[in-house]
Structure formats: C-alpha cells, structure tokens
Write an enzyme that holds these catalytic residues in place. Structure first.
Site, PDB file in Angstrom:
ATOM      1  N   LYS A 251      19.060  44.472  17.845  1.00 53.88           N
ATOM      2  CA  LYS A 251      19.547  44.649  16.473  1.00 53.88           C
ATOM      3  C   LYS A 251      21.055  44.456  16.499  1.00 53.88           C
ATOM      4  O   LYS A 251      21.796  45.293  17.008  1.00 53.88           O
ATOM      5  CB  LYS A 251      19.195  46.040  15.933  1.00 53.88           C
ATOM      6  CG  LYS A 251      19.571  46.209  14.462  1.00 53.88           C
ATOM      7  CD  LYS A 251      19.101  47.554  13.927  1.00 53.88           C
ATOM      8  CE  LYS A 251      19.187  47.659  12.410  1.00 53.88           C
ATOM      9  NZ  LYS A 251      20.459  47.351  11.824  1.00 53.88           N
ATOM     10  N   ARG A 256      24.286  40.169   7.609  1.00 56.21           N
ATOM     11  CA  ARG A 256      23.057  39.392   7.505  1.00 56.21           C
ATOM     12  C   ARG A 256      23.291  38.177   6.616  1.00 56.21           C
ATOM     13  O   ARG A 256      23.854  38.294   5.530  1.00 56.21           O
ATOM     14  CB  ARG A 256      21.949  40.244   6.895  1.00 56.21           C
ATOM     15  CG  ARG A 256      20.604  39.535   6.840  1.00 56.21           C
ATOM     16  CD  ARG A 256      19.533  40.498   6.387  1.00 56.21           C
ATOM     17  NE  ARG A 256      18.212  39.932   6.459  1.00 56.21           N
ATOM     18  CZ  ARG A 256      17.104  40.664   6.462  1.00 56.21           C
ATOM     19  NH1 ARG A 256      17.172  41.975   6.396  1.00 56.21           N
ATOM     20  NH2 ARG A 256      15.920  40.091   6.514  1.00 56.21           N
ATOM     21  N   ARG A 271      22.879  39.326   1.728  1.00 53.76           N
ATOM     22  CA  ARG A 271      21.674  39.967   1.221  1.00 53.76           C
ATOM     23  C   ARG A 271      21.843  40.434  -0.205  1.00 53.76           C
ATOM     24  O   ARG A 271      20.861  40.768  -0.867  1.00 53.76           O
ATOM     25  CB  ARG A 271      21.225  41.102   2.127  1.00 53.76           C
ATOM     26  CG  ARG A 271      22.275  42.096   2.392  1.00 53.76           C
ATOM     27  CD  ARG A 271      21.737  43.167   3.264  1.00 53.76           C
ATOM     28  NE  ARG A 271      20.723  43.923   2.540  1.00 53.76           N
ATOM     29  CZ  ARG A 271      20.129  44.996   3.009  1.00 53.76           C
ATOM     30  NH1 ARG A 271      20.387  45.399   4.214  1.00 53.76           N
ATOM     31  NH2 ARG A 271      19.274  45.663   2.290  1.00 53.76           N
ATOM     32  N   GLU A 301      22.073  37.179  11.935  1.00 56.39           N
ATOM     33  CA  GLU A 301      23.171  38.129  11.784  1.00 56.39           C
ATOM     34  C   GLU A 301      24.433  37.451  12.313  1.00 56.39           C
ATOM     35  O   GLU A 301      24.444  36.945  13.447  1.00 56.39           O
ATOM     36  CB  GLU A 301      22.819  39.386  12.605  1.00 56.39           C
ATOM     37  CG  GLU A 301      23.659  40.586  12.312  1.00 56.39           C
ATOM     38  CD  GLU A 301      23.180  41.436  11.126  1.00 56.39           C
ATOM     39  OE1 GLU A 301      22.225  41.053  10.412  1.00 56.39           O
ATOM     40  OE2 GLU A 301      23.800  42.483  10.900  1.00 56.39           O
ATOM     41  N   PHE A 341      17.191  35.231  13.569  1.00 60.22           N
ATOM     42  CA  PHE A 341      16.018  36.035  13.914  1.00 60.22           C
ATOM     43  C   PHE A 341      14.779  35.709  13.097  1.00 60.22           C
ATOM     44  O   PHE A 341      13.713  36.255  13.335  1.00 60.22           O
ATOM     45  CB  PHE A 341      16.328  37.540  13.870  1.00 60.22           C
ATOM     46  CG  PHE A 341      16.883  38.041  12.565  1.00 60.22           C
ATOM     47  CD1 PHE A 341      16.075  38.191  11.451  1.00 60.22           C
ATOM     48  CD2 PHE A 341      18.230  38.383  12.451  1.00 60.22           C
ATOM     49  CE1 PHE A 341      16.569  38.677  10.260  1.00 60.22           C
ATOM     50  CE2 PHE A 341      18.748  38.869  11.255  1.00 60.22           C
ATOM     51  CZ  PHE A 341      17.912  39.006  10.154  1.00 60.22           C
ATOM     52  N   ARG A 418      10.305  46.792   2.121  1.00 57.84           N
ATOM     53  CA  ARG A 418      10.578  47.536   3.345  1.00 57.84           C
ATOM     54  C   ARG A 418       9.252  48.061   3.838  1.00 57.84           C
ATOM     55  O   ARG A 418       8.521  48.703   3.100  1.00 57.84           O
ATOM     56  CB  ARG A 418      11.518  48.700   3.018  1.00 57.84           C
ATOM     57  CG  ARG A 418      12.067  49.414   4.226  1.00 57.84           C
ATOM     58  CD  ARG A 418      12.952  50.579   3.819  1.00 57.84           C
ATOM     59  NE  ARG A 418      14.240  50.209   3.267  1.00 57.84           N
ATOM     60  CZ  ARG A 418      15.295  49.820   3.979  1.00 57.84           C
ATOM     61  NH1 ARG A 418      15.213  49.727   5.289  1.00 57.84           N
ATOM     62  NH2 ARG A 418      16.435  49.512   3.387  1.00 57.84           N
TER      63      ARG A 418
END
Ligand code: ATP
Length: 587
Positions: A251, A256, A271, A301, A341, A418
């Site tokens: 992470k 992002r 985002r 990222e 990613f 989410r």
C-alpha cells in the site's frame, strides 16, 4: 422549456426536508422535461453546467452579482449591499429587489432553460481584461427577463451556492422513478459510477431506457469512480475473511491517480475527479510511451522518490506537485513514480467485470515497466505467516501497509463502492485502536487565550451517504500548528454560512458554520457513545450517537477527497464494533 418551471421546482425542493418527497418532485419534473433539455436540467439542478470532472466552475464573486442586481432592478448599490449584509445570500437579495421590477417590457425575451444555460456558459468562460464587466452584462441580461424566483436561483447558481441539495443519489432515485423501476436502480447507479456524468446517464435512460443503460461502458476520458477498501484489525483476520488465500500488494502512500491513456493524449484524474495532468506531465507522457495498447485506463499511486537514492518519500513530498506554480521546477526537483495497481479498460474492452487476477495479468502484459512507470509489488498469500512477512517487507520498503485483494471469480472492479474484495491493513493499526479518519469541517469555534481572534477548534463530521448528510463526530482542537491556525480562514471561509447548512446534522452549535468542503485527516484514541454527536444516532444505542475521543489533526489536509468521500458513518460504526470491549453499555 421555461426556466421559471425549473425555478418553481427548485423552490419546492428547497421547502421539503424529506428525501422521498424530493425524489418524487424531481421524478415528476424529469418526466415533464423535454428530452433535449433533460441533460442540462440535471446539471442545473445541482448548480452546475457540466459533469464534475470538467475543470471549469461557476463561481462569480458576490460583489459582481450585486452590481448586476443593482443595475437591473434600479436599486442603489448601497441598498443592494445592505440587503446582502443582512441576508448573506445574493439569491435572496435578487429575489427581493427584482420583485419590485416591472416585469413586462417591450424588450423582454423568454427566459428558457436553453438561454440560461448558454449565458451561464459565457459567464463561466469569461476571461481576460474585461471579464468582470462581461460577467455582469451576461447576468444582467438574464435578470432583465426574470421574475423574483428565477432571479433567486440564477444568482445562487452563478455564485456556486445552489443549496437545493439535490445530491447524486437523489437524482439517480428520481431517474429510476421517472423512467424505470426500483429494481433497475443498481444498474443506473453503475452507469453513473463508470461515467461520473449524471446528466449523460439521465439523457441515456430518457432516450434509450434500461437497455441503453445496461450497455453503458467505461470510456477513455470519462473518469470511473474509484473502488475502495474495507479494513480489518489483523492479518490473520484478513486471511480468514479472504477464504485462506488472497493477493497482497504494497500500500503506497502517495496520490491516487486514474490515468486515461488515449491514442494521442493522456489525462490523469484524482479520486475527486480533478484533472491532475498538469501536475504530473512526466508521468502522463511516460505512461503513453510505456503502454503497449492504443487505449487504456489504469490506476496507480504517484509517490515522490529521493532524487539520488530512488527511495520512496513520505506523502507530503508528492503534494508539492499539486501546487500550481513552478511546475517545471517541481518536475525537476521532485521525481515521482507511479505504482500501477489496476487496469479498468484496455484496447476497447471494459475490464471492470473481469476478476482481479485476470486484470492484474493484463496490466503486467500491456505495460513496459521501467523508469517512472512501475507496478505495485504483489504476491499470492496462503497463510497468516506469509501475510505478516509480506507486511514487514512493505514497511521496510517505506510503504504504509498492505492491500489484500480477493482472488475469487467475483473480484470485479466495484466502481464507487467500498467492500471486502479489498482489505487494507496499515502500520497505524498496530499503534492505535483505530485507523485515521478523514472528516469534513462543518463548523468552527472562536479561540481563546493564545488563539483569541482565530478559529480555535473545528466541528468535524463523517458522511452518511444514505441520507446525503454530514453527521458530527468530534470537536477538533489539537494538532494545529501556528501556520495552520493562521491559514484556517483562507482554507475555510469560502464556505462560511450564517445558518446550519441543509446537509449538516448537528446538535453542537459552532460559532461559524461551513458548507462541507474541506476534509482533514484525524487520529483518535477511541470511538465512544456520545450524547451530543449525531453520527450513527440510535444505531448502537437509543439516544446516543458515536463520537471520537482525543481527536488530533495529523497535519494532512485531504485535498484529494471530496467531502462526500470523507469517512462514512457506516465505517465509523464498523470501527466501533471492531474495538476491543465495545458494547452499548460503555461510558
Ligand atoms: P487511505 O486514507 O488509507 O489511503 P482511502 O480512504 O483513501 O484510505 P481506501 O480505499 O480506504 O482509500 O484505501 C485504499 C487507498 O490506498 C487507495 O485509495 C489508494 O490511494 C491507496 N493505495 C496504495 N497502494 C494501493 C494498492 N496497491 N492498491 C490499491 N490502493 C492502493
């Protein structure tokens, strides 16, 4: 369609507090709207002229609006200004003064939605030397043919303060009610999540019905709402939740970015849908040259690295790239790498319904990795022990933790949601009871003693998407350094309100209210039941909400997040439940 019909609808929306009623008012109005006007009507009902990812914003200064009101109504500038000081709202000023104006003149022309839209676009695009005069002229042109109600909403729209409160979810509900059924609602929301253009979704459903909505695909140029992770307090729990096997990735702690790589150009979105291309021109260019496909959408990222050692640097370093000035120097002095990613689209194929494992393979195949274009470190993990080891190596490589990702066939890219297909685990979880929170500032309290004459503390809120409102969780007065305290008015005062904004649910009354806009990162000792805070009221215990104890500002303004992307009330409830010893009878 006449703008007066739209203004009457806004007035009805404003006078109801019930979301259900708002939905049916809007649904009824959308059904009656000419198909050709629907897209515009949807944008205008949110006080905008286009989707959120367009860089332009309507934001005419109040003083200019007052000049237009005064010149059209004939009221003196002093009188107009006095009324503005009294009400704080140019819309109310216009409504009161324009009502005195004789409406029918030989020279009046109908005020249609189309005409309003075109003039507002001219206002938005006015630049250069005479821009202020041009804006006043365009607005006066519209006010000349307005009644009081139209004037109220025109002036609120141009200042960027519509206040009607028709949020995205309410508009999507209304579109389902007007043109489809309740069961179709998830498909309509998906179309929105993968286009980020609510006007476009309205136009598609009104003209082509649900078949057209179901065939909406991800396209280069329209940002996709990002998929987000849940959290769990330990690696063994993550592995168990994932069914004993998952992928883990580092992470990274940066910004992002969603990159839309077209045939000849690349656009980078944050985002919160801002265009970041000018902040990372080097990354944009390299992505194009390293991508083996004619078109692709990837996520990654962006992390600053040390110019000599290439080590990853803490988050603050990459934020210098977000400052507007001196970008050439910043590009030279702050080298950045993107750690990709995910891939959402490639060579004509929408990959959002493809499982994670396959997406990852496509990502690996379609890019030449090297230089500033990197791919996230990833590994298949089959035990807690392996997971702990991977986590330790992530920390050793200066990452903030790991992201566990499901390898199941259901592990599609869930735009805008989410869920447990992705689970994050950070270094902080080992040090405190909870993750940090990203909270919206909804009010401020004047300081005392050393902080006299400044804001001394802030009222902070989490977001509740179900009701589209911000529910308070704490009063934050710790963690501010002198520079932050001094800079607070500049950061916050643009959103200052005389009364509690409609979207805020609070019992604690601050000295100053703010329209939620600024998000701050906050850590805390624990989440407790609270008699004053309104987050998750009555969910855990009757008569109590949830509050956070000993909140502390980390120093990080989350300017990459919209207030609606603040920590949600559901997340706080979930974190409360995960805390050791949490039960309704504590405190
Ligand atoms: P946080 O404040 O922890 O970054 P968040 O609310 O921004 O959380 P989450 O979904 O909770 O977002 O955490 C995932 C975030 O982590 C992503 O938004 C992304 O910015 C970042 N990230 C870093 N590395 C990865 C990775 N390998 N895969 C997915 N996201 C990653």
């Amino acid at each position: 369609m006449l703008y007066s019909e739209l203004a009457e609808t806004f007035d009805r929306l404003e006078s109801t507090g019930s979301r259900l009623e708002m939905t049916s008012i809007l649904a009824d109005f959308f059904r009656r709207t000419d198909r050709k006007d629907l897209r515009t009507v949807i944008y205008l009902s949110q006080g905008k002229l286009h989707p959120d990812f367009y860089p332009q914003v309507l934001g005419m200064a109040d003083k200019l609006v007052l000049k237009a009101i005064s010149s059209t109504s004939g009221a003196s500038e002093q009188k107009t200004e006095a009324l503005w000081v009294e009400t704080g709202d140019p819309g109310t000023v216009a409504e009161r003064l324009i009502s005195r104006k004789k409406q029918t003149t030989l020279f009046s022309e109908e005020l249609t939605v189309d005409r309003v839209f075109k003039r507002l676009t001219l206002i938005e695009n006015s630049g250069g030397k005479d821009s202020q005069d041009k804006k006043i002229d365009h607005l006066s042109n519209l006010l000349h043919d307005s009644g009081p109600l139209e004037a109220r909403y025109l002036c609120r729209t141009v200042t960027g303060r519509m206040r009607v409160g028709a949020g995205d979810m309410t508009i999507l509900d209304a579109l389902a009610e007007a043109f489809a059924t309740k069961e179709d609602r998830p498909s309509i929301e998906r179309a929105f999540n993968i286009t980020c253009d609510i006007g476009l979704v309205g136009e598609i459903i009104a003209n082509g019905g649900m078949d057209a909505i179901r065939s909406v695909k991800v396209t280069v140029g329209n940002p996709v709402k990002v998929m987000l992770a849940e959290r769990l307090p330990s690696i063994p729990e993550i592995i168990e939740r994932m069914g004993g096997r998952c992928a883990m990735e580092y992470k990274y702690d940066g910004i992002r970015v969603q990159a839309h790589i077209g045939k000849d150009s690349v656009r980078l979105f944050s985002r919160r849908l801002e265009d970041l291309t000018s902040n990372f021109p080097d990354i944009a260019q390299s992505l194009r040259t390293h991508c083996k496909s004619s078109e692709a959408i990837i996520e990654g990222e962006c992390v600053a690295v040390h110019p000599e050692t290439g080590f990853m640097l803490p988050f603050q370093n990459v934020t210098h790239r977000r400052k507007k000035h001196g970008m050439d120097d910043a590009v030279r002095d702050i080298p950045v790498r993107i750690f990709m990613f995910d891939i959402l689209y490639e060579g004509g194929n929408d990959l959002t319904s493809v499982p994670y494992g396959q997406r990852r393979k496509i990502l690996e195949d379609k890019f030449a990795i090297g230089g500033m274009i990197q791919i996230s470190s990833a590994k298949t993990i089959e035990s807690a022990e392996e997971g702990e080891k991977f986590f330790a190596s992530a920390l050793a490589d200066r990452c903030e933790g790991i992201m566990a990702k499901s390898l199941s066939e259901e592990s599609v890219y869930r735009a805008g949601s989410r869920g447990f297909l992705w689970i994050k685990y950070k270094k902080d979880y080992q040090e405190s009871l909870t993750d940090s929170f990203d909270l919206a500032v909804v009010g401020a309290f004047y300081g005392m003693g050393k902080r006299a004459g400044k804001y001394g503390a802030l009222l902070m809120a989490a977001y509740n998407p179900e009701y589209g409102r911000f529910e308070t969780v704490c009063k934050l007065g710790t963690g501010f350094d002198d520079a932050f305290l001094d800079g607070m008015p500049e950061l916050l005062d643009g959103g200052k309100r005389e009364t509690k904004p409609a979207s805020v649910d609070a019992e604690m009354i601050p000295d100053v209210w703010f329209e939620p806009s600024v998000v701050l990162e906050v850590t805390a000792a624990e989440i407790t039941l609270s008699p004053v805070h309104t987050a998750a009221r009555n969910i855990i215990a009757e008569g109590s909400g949830l509050g956070i104890r000993f909140p502390r500002f980390t120093g990080r303004v989350r300017d990459d997040k919209l207030p609606e992307q603040a920590t949600s009330v559901d997340e706080i409830t979930e974190m409360f439940r995960l805390q050791p010893g949490s039960s309704p009878d504590q405190e």
